[in-house]
Write a protein that holds these residues in place. Structure first.
Motif, mmCIF file in Angstrom:
data_model
loop_
_atom_site.group_PDB
_atom_site.id
_atom_site.type_symbol
_atom_site.label_atom_id
_atom_site.label_comp_id
_atom_site.label_asym_id
_atom_site.label_seq_id
_atom_site.Cartn_x
_atom_site.Cartn_y
_atom_site.Cartn_z
ATOM 1 N N CYS A 1 29.065 35.673 44.930
ATOM 2 C CA CYS A 1 27.987 34.621 44.487
ATOM 3 C C CYS A 1 28.462 33.347 43.941
ATOM 4 O O CYS A 1 27.613 32.538 43.985
ATOM 5 N N ASP A 2 29.568 33.200 43.513
ATOM 6 C CA ASP A 2 30.181 31.997 43.198
ATOM 7 C C ASP A 2 29.535 31.124 42.102
ATOM 8 O O ASP A 2 29.221 30.045 42.200
ATOM 9 N N VAL A 3 29.363 32.013 41.021
ATOM 10 C CA VAL A 3 28.582 31.395 39.816
ATOM 11 C C VAL A 3 29.667 31.536 38.819
ATOM 12 O O VAL A 3 30.731 31.981 38.931
ATOM 13 N N PRO A 4 29.372 30.779 37.564
ATOM 14 C CA PRO A 4 30.491 30.862 36.398
ATOM 15 C C PRO A 4 30.684 32.352 36.073
ATOM 16 O O PRO A 4 29.490 32.740 35.710
ATOM 17 N N THR A 5 31.821 33.009 36.093
ATOM 18 C CA THR A 5 31.891 34.125 35.779
ATOM 19 C C THR A 5 33.245 34.499 34.789
ATOM 20 O O THR A 5 34.135 33.950 34.887
ATOM 21 N N VAL A 6 32.999 35.441 33.850
ATOM 22 C CA VAL A 6 34.165 35.722 32.841
ATOM 23 C C VAL A 6 34.260 37.295 32.939
ATOM 24 O O VAL A 6 33.116 37.978 32.937
ATOM 25 N N PHE A 7 35.292 37.603 33.125
ATOM 26 C CA PHE A 7 35.739 39.144 33.189
ATOM 27 C C PHE A 7 36.336 39.683 31.852
ATOM 28 O O PHE A 7 37.144 38.928 31.505
ATOM 29 N N VAL A 8 35.785 40.683 31.412
ATOM 30 C CA VAL A 8 36.465 41.326 30.337
ATOM 31 C C VAL A 8 36.546 42.960 30.323
ATOM 32 O O VAL A 8 35.231 43.595 30.572
ATOM 33 N N SER A 9 37.595 43.536 30.708
ATOM 34 C CA SER A 9 37.801 44.784 30.790
ATOM 35 C C SER A 9 37.821 45.747 29.630
ATOM 36 O O SER A 9 37.717 45.040 28.299
ATOM 37 N N GLY A 10 37.523 46.986 29.812
ATOM 38 C CA GLY A 10 37.330 48.142 28.868
ATOM 39 C C GLY A 10 38.806 48.025 28.051
ATOM 40 O O GLY A 10 38.785 48.812 26.751
ATOM 41 N N GLY A 11 39.834 47.743 28.555
ATOM 42 C CA GLY A 11 41.157 47.900 27.985
ATOM 43 C C GLY A 11 41.711 49.334 28.084
ATOM 44 O O GLY A 11 41.348 50.079 28.686
ATOM 45 N N PRO A 12 43.188 49.306 27.937
ATOM 46 C CA PRO A 12 44.003 50.541 28.419
ATOM 47 C C PRO A 12 44.202 51.473 27.234
ATOM 48 O O PRO A 12 43.617 51.274 26.074
ATOM 49 N N MET A 13 44.075 52.537 27.776
ATOM 50 C CA MET A 13 44.433 53.940 26.920
ATOM 51 C C MET A 13 45.898 53.984 26.052
ATOM 52 O O MET A 13 46.567 53.428 26.533
ATOM 53 N N GLU A 14 45.586 54.607 24.864
ATOM 54 C CA GLU A 14 46.903 54.749 24.251
ATOM 55 C C GLU A 14 47.750 55.734 24.943
ATOM 56 O O GLU A 14 47.267 56.611 25.695
ATOM 57 N N ALA A 15 48.989 55.893 24.912
ATOM 58 C CA ALA A 15 50.030 56.608 25.354
ATOM 59 C C ALA A 15 49.775 57.906 24.740
ATOM 60 O O ALA A 15 49.462 58.086 23.486
ATOM 61 N N GLY A 16 49.919 59.387 25.352
ATOM 62 C CA GLY A 16 49.874 60.391 24.890
ATOM 63 C C GLY A 16 51.303 60.750 24.048
ATOM 64 O O GLY A 16 52.273 60.158 24.416
ATOM 65 N N LYS A 17 51.454 61.539 23.096
ATOM 66 C CA LYS A 17 52.418 61.913 22.602
ATOM 67 C C LYS A 17 52.544 63.569 22.392
ATOM 68 O O LYS A 17 51.626 64.342 22.042
ATOM 69 N N LEU A 18 53.625 64.119 22.990
ATOM 70 C CA LEU A 18 53.766 65.716 22.733
ATOM 71 C C LEU A 18 54.558 65.813 21.331
ATOM 72 O O LEU A 18 54.714 64.831 20.616
#
Length: 450
Positions: free
Chosen positions: A133-150
């Protein structure tokens, strides 16, 4: 504005009538029309919270003087579809996503685009569509998950759960331990907490200049992630009103170089090569695979993250200074390798972003004079098994494994390989070869993580 095609002139009376049925007002007709491409879907943990992000984006676009139009793409979860025929749909889904972005933006002549992806093939699919499309575009992701802990304090993630299957089969862990890993490996929404495809691509977007600093490392559950979403919405309106930079003005040969340089410094997912080369092709860039080895000789390996090192996760990289801090040390070690004068959607050049950064924990992000390895974490190998090249995450391969001689156990599919391994057909000292699982043979190039 591009959108004048659908909203200006007496000939567009019926078009405006339809737009008004969607809630557009007369005063909106003079504002930029901005697409909000959301990949919200209930079955992917990295995406279950993105309805909220879409709402935040639309509110901020309106407040900044734009008119938002939200639409959705499909998505598949590579972890859930792993190990069965569902995995054949993963790579093809990337093309469907690219097509859907192109279709909506081009058909409606939208002025700008903000993309909200997070996982697997959705990130590269959206980038590929936006490049068309080549229009002005900004990406913003949903972000990473926290690590689990046993319960014993051990940090775990999705790979722990995959490895636990083999450990349980061999009698190395109990059923109780297996269940605890299942319950705790993925504790929150967000992209899986290691340096897998999703987080690798979300980090690379910062260096490509199409996402704001922090995009790859601020946790999905953090208040700072919501702030980043608001900032991204403000920036897309500013870019729309300024008329750029557009996607192809940002993503050029130097930007692809920068992305692979970060990949080398972090030992990113081998899938980033698959996707970044596809992104380069969409941008009309001829980028030779062999160049990755040239970059690997110039870029030190500075940050080892799960699955290469089970104790370090994306949240640790963020705490230690994030992607800008890694780039700061890359530049400090080799001032000639990065292309720092590239613009970004933040309004700052990459140089300005990197110069303001610093490492806050040198046990997580190594300093320039104390790298994990003097060469990068990815390598391209060429030979009779892969005459056109194969990718190795060399940073996760211990030195004594880098030269191998021994018998090959050959399987015709991933399913038969998994059955053979669990049945004890593969012994210590064997190498496993799985044939016919490429784009055609799979079909769909299913991953072999199981």
């Amino acid at each position: 504005m591009r959108s004048d095609m659908i909203k200006k002139g007496f000939e567009r009376t019926p078009h405006r009538s339809l737009l008004k049925a969607c809630g557009v007002t007369d005063s909106d007709m003079d504002k930029p029309f901005i697409g909000v491409a959301n990949s919200y879907i209930d079955i992917i943990p990295g995406h279950v919270h993105l309805q909220e992000f879409g709402r935040i984006v639309k509110e901020n676009i309106r407040a900044a003087g734009g008119v938002p139009f939200e639409f959705n793409t499909i998505g598949v979860d590579d972890g859930i579809i792993m190990g069965h025929d569902g995995m054949r749909y993963s790579l093809p889904s990337r093309e469907l996503i690219a097509d859907s972005i192109e279709t909506v933006v081009q058909a409606h002549h939208l002025d700008a685009l903000i993309c909200i992806p997070n996982c697997d093939k959705i990130v590269p699919g959206m980038i590929m569509g936006a490049l068309r499309c080549d229009v002005p575009t900004v990406f913003v992701s949903g972000g990473p998950m926290e690590a689990g802990k046993l319960s014993d304090g051990t940090s775990i993630d999705l790979v722990t759960a995959f490895e636990a299957v083999g450990q349980f089969k061999r009698g190395q862990i109990t059923e109780i331990r297996l269940k605890e890993i299942e319950d705790k490996a993925c504790p929150t929404c967000g992209s899986c907490s290691g340096m897998f495809t999703a987080n690798s691509m979300n980090c690379l977007m910062e260096v490509l200049g199409i996402a704001l600093p922090g995009n790859g490392t601020i946790l999905a559950t953090a208040a700072g992630r919501r702030d980043l979403v608001r900032q991204a919405a403000d920036r897309v309106v500013a870019l729309a009103m300024a008329g750029g930079p557009t996607m192809r003005q940002l993503v050029d040969f130097d930007a692809i170089d920068n992305a692979f340089i970060l990949d080398m410094a972090m030992g990113g997912s081998t899938n980033t090569v698959l996707h970044t080369l596809a992104i380069a092709r969409e941008a009309g860039i001829q980028y030779p695979l062999s160049r990755l080895n040239d970059l690997a000789q110039k870029v030190a390996y500075l940050a080892k993250v799960s699955p290469a090192l089970s104790t370090v996760h994306i949240e640790d990289i963020g705490r230690a200074g994030g992607i800008p801090a890694i780039l700061h040390e890359v530049h400090k070690r080799n001032p000639d390798v990065l292309h720092l004068d590239k613009p970004t959607v933040s309004g700052q050049s990459l140089r300005e972003i990197v110069s303001e950064a610093s490492v806050k924990d040198s046990t997580i992000i190594r300093l320039a004079d104390n790298p994990i390895s003097p060469t990068g974490g990815l390598r391209v190998v060429f030979g009779n098994l892969a005459p056109e090249g194969g990718i190795v995450k060399i940073g996760a391969v211990i030195p004594e494994m880098r030269r191998f001689s021994g018998p090959a156990k050959i399987f015709e599919s991933m399913d038969s390989a998994a059955e053979g391994i669990l049945a004890g057909e593969v012994q210590a000292g064997d190498v496993v070869v799985i044939r016919y699982e490429g784009p055609k043979g799979g079909p769909g190039m299913p991953e072999m993580l199981t």
